[in-house]
Design a protein around this motif. Structure first.
Motif, short mmCIF file in Angstrom:
data_model
loop_
_atom_site.label_atom_id
_atom_site.label_comp_id
_atom_site.label_asym_id
_atom_site.label_seq_id
_atom_site.Cartn_x
_atom_site.Cartn_y
_atom_site.Cartn_z
N GLN A 176 -9.22 6.86 7.15
CA GLN A 176 -8.92 6.49 5.77
C GLN A 176 -8.19 7.67 5.10
OE1 GLN A 176 -12.22 5.79 3.04
NE2 GLN A 176 -11.12 4.10 2.07
N PRO A 177 -6.88 7.74 5.27
CA PRO A 177 -6.13 8.88 4.73
C PRO A 177 -6.25 9.00 3.21
CG PRO A 177 -4.80 7.61 6.27
CD PRO A 177 -6.01 6.79 5.99
N ARG A 178 -6.42 10.23 2.75
CA ARG A 178 -6.43 10.51 1.31
C ARG A 178 -4.99 10.78 0.88
NH1 ARG A 178 -9.76 15.66 2.12
NH2 ARG A 178 -8.42 15.49 3.96
N VAL A 179 -4.55 10.08 -0.14
CA VAL A 179 -3.17 10.16 -0.62
C VAL A 179 -3.13 10.90 -1.95
CG1 VAL A 179 -1.14 8.85 -1.33
CG2 VAL A 179 -2.57 8.01 0.55
N ALA A 180 -2.20 11.85 -2.08
CA ALA A 180 -2.07 12.61 -3.33
C ALA A 180 -0.61 12.82 -3.69
CB ALA A 180 -2.77 13.96 -3.21
N LEU A 181 -0.37 12.97 -4.98
CA LEU A 181 0.96 13.35 -5.48
C LEU A 181 1.00 14.86 -5.66
CD1 LEU A 181 1.61 10.66 -8.23
CD2 LEU A 181 3.15 11.14 -6.32
N HIS A 199 2.06 8.10 -10.55
CA HIS A 199 0.60 8.22 -10.62
C HIS A 199 -0.02 6.91 -11.10
CE1 HIS A 199 -3.40 9.58 -11.78
NE2 HIS A 199 -3.18 10.73 -11.15
N LYS A 200 0.56 6.31 -12.12
CA LYS A 200 0.04 5.05 -12.66
C LYS A 200 0.10 3.93 -11.62
CE LYS A 200 1.16 6.04 -17.50
NZ LYS A 200 1.99 5.69 -18.67
N ILE A 201 1.20 3.90 -10.86
CA ILE A 201 1.34 2.86 -9.82
C ILE A 201 0.29 3.06 -8.73
CG2 ILE A 201 2.86 1.91 -8.03
CD1 ILE A 201 5.25 2.84 -9.77
N LEU A 202 0.14 4.29 -8.27
CA LEU A 202 -0.76 4.58 -7.16
C LEU A 202 -2.22 4.42 -7.56
CD1 LEU A 202 1.10 7.62 -5.55
CD2 LEU A 202 0.90 5.30 -4.64
N LYS A 203 -2.51 4.69 -8.81
CA LYS A 203 -3.89 4.54 -9.30
C LYS A 203 -4.37 3.10 -9.18
CE LYS A 203 -6.65 5.93 -13.34
NZ LYS A 203 -6.57 6.40 -14.74
N GLU A 204 -3.41 2.16 -9.25
CA GLU A 204 -3.75 0.74 -9.18
C GLU A 204 -3.56 0.15 -7.78
OE1 GLU A 204 -1.35 -1.12 -12.14
OE2 GLU A 204 -2.25 0.00 -13.81
N ALA A 205 -3.16 0.98 -6.81
CA ALA A 205 -2.92 0.50 -5.44
C ALA A 205 -4.24 0.43 -4.69
CB ALA A 205 -1.93 1.42 -4.73
N GLU A 206 -4.79 -0.76 -4.58
CA GLU A 206 -6.13 -0.94 -3.99
C GLU A 206 -6.15 -0.65 -2.49
OE1 GLU A 206 -7.42 -4.85 -4.96
OE2 GLU A 206 -7.54 -4.46 -7.13
N HIS A 207 -4.99 -0.78 -1.81
CA HIS A 207 -4.95 -0.59 -0.36
C HIS A 207 -4.82 0.88 0.03
CE1 HIS A 207 -0.84 -0.75 -1.81
NE2 HIS A 207 -0.43 -0.20 -0.68
N LEU A 208 -4.72 1.79 -0.95
CA LEU A 208 -4.59 3.22 -0.67
C LEU A 208 -5.80 3.97 -1.22
CD1 LEU A 208 -0.85 3.86 -1.62
CD2 LEU A 208 -1.78 3.61 0.68
N HIS A 209 -6.18 5.04 -0.53
CA HIS A 209 -7.24 5.92 -1.03
C HIS A 209 -6.55 7.06 -1.81
CE1 HIS A 209 -10.75 8.21 -1.54
NE2 HIS A 209 -10.70 8.94 -0.43
N PHE A 210 -6.18 6.75 -3.04
CA PHE A 210 -5.44 7.70 -3.87
C PHE A 210 -6.41 8.67 -4.54
CE2 PHE A 210 -3.15 8.53 -8.03
CZ PHE A 210 -2.25 9.44 -7.49
N VAL A 211 -6.17 9.97 -4.35
CA VAL A 211 -7.08 10.99 -4.90
C VAL A 211 -6.47 11.74 -6.08
CG1 VAL A 211 -8.35 11.26 -2.74
CG2 VAL A 211 -6.34 12.69 -3.17
#
Length: 317
Positions: A176-181, A199-211
């Motif tokens: 489960q890769p952690r994704v960051a900007l 950041h706003k787009i990725l925060k709502e991306a349910e298929h990604l583990h955005f940190v």
């Protein structure tokens, strides 16, 4: 029994071609005799001059009349030199005669060649160059883009996150890769307009583990597996890491972590988002770097990442 992976190499690409590409190919061929077939593309006489009398059975040669120089304009060169080693490499890849194409020559020509020949996967806004990032605890992450796209819209950065996530999952085998900007602060509102919007787009991306955001000082601290930025920033980070290794090496300072910043250890940067497997190496690639690029290319091809990218794009529609 699985068929061996066919890896094509631009034998005329790089500052030390054809010596480095051929010697690196020999190293890889001898290590993995039943697993890979290496196709050296370039001027046959020059290639054979670097080969031993007994050529390994898993090395083949495809003659190419022309060479695209390191300083040539990528688009013009690809249009005018249709019998170049880069053009023939992409032709073999497009026709399915090889599984992956590698080159340490003109980076622009390698990238433009991919867009002109095998083309971007439908739905991909900008194919990205990705590079491995060593972590202080021994883990490996990725950073993208590292030079192909200097300016990026927020939607492109968000798509880079998706591409990097798939690469981490299927090539580096992170569960489960952690994704960051990459930004100038951890807070959500930090960064330029593109980073804030991404950041706003990725925060709502349910298929990604955005940190969230990470800063430059966090890159090697294993706070994220996928580090997303535009190619302008990514290339600076990549070259800075390489320079740290070079300075330490010149001062005879050796450390296991910093040794992993050596470009030779990484081998090359895959292009993500095109209809084929492509790996671009450093222009100064040594035989060791070419050997590692070939081994990375083998793993990249085995992961069948392109089909996984296509499936992910269909699911996100």
């Amino acid at each position: 029994m699985n068929q061996p992976i066919k890896v094509a190499i631009d034998a005329m690409g790089g500052d030390f071609a054809p010596e480095s590409p051929v010697k690196g190919a020999l190293m890889a061929a001898q290590e993995r005799p039943g697993d890979i077939v290496i196709v050296l593309i370039g001027q046959e006489d020059a290639i054979r001059a670097q080969l031993p009398e007994e050529v390994p059975a898993n090395i083949q040669i495809v003659h190419a009349d022309e060479v695209i120089g390191m300083a040539e304009h990528p688009t013009k060169a690809m249009q005018q030199k249709t019998r170049s080693s880069i053009a023939l490499g992409y032709h073999l890849l497009k026709e399915g005669k090889v599984d992956v194409f590698c080159g340490a020559g003109n980076t622009g020509a390698m990238y433009v060649g991919a867009l002109f020949s095998i083309k971007a996967i439908e739905g991909i806004m900008r194919p990205a160059l990705i590079s491995h990032v060593p972590m202080v605890n021994g883990n490996v992450g990725v950073i993208l883009d590292v030079g192909a796209n200097a300016d990026c819209k927020p939607e492109v950065l968000a798509q880079f996150a998706q591409l990097g996530n798939l690469y981490c999952k299927y090539v580096l085998e992170h569960e489960q890769p952690r994704v960051a900007l990459l930004s100038i602060g951890e807070e959500e509102q930090k960064g330029n307009i593109a980073v804030q919007a991404a950041h706003k787009i990725l925060k709502e991306a349910e298929h990604l583990h955005f940190v969230g955001n990470i800063e430059g000082r966090d890159i090697f601290l294993d706070k994220a597996d996928v580090i997303v930025c535009d190619g302008f920033i990514g290339n600076i980070v990549l070259k800075m890491a390489e320079s740290v290794y070079e300075i330490m090496n010149k001062r005879n300072l050796h450390d296991a972590f910093f040794d992993r910043m050596n470009y030779e250890a990484i081998g090359g940067s895959p292009i993500l988002g095109v209809n084929g497997n492509v790996v671009i190496g450093h222009g100064i690639s040594s035989p060791l770097a070419i050997r590692n690029m070939i081994l990375l290319a083998e793993k990249f091809a085995q992961a069948e990442l392109n089909s996984k990218i296509k499936n992910a794009l269909l699911q996100s529609i």
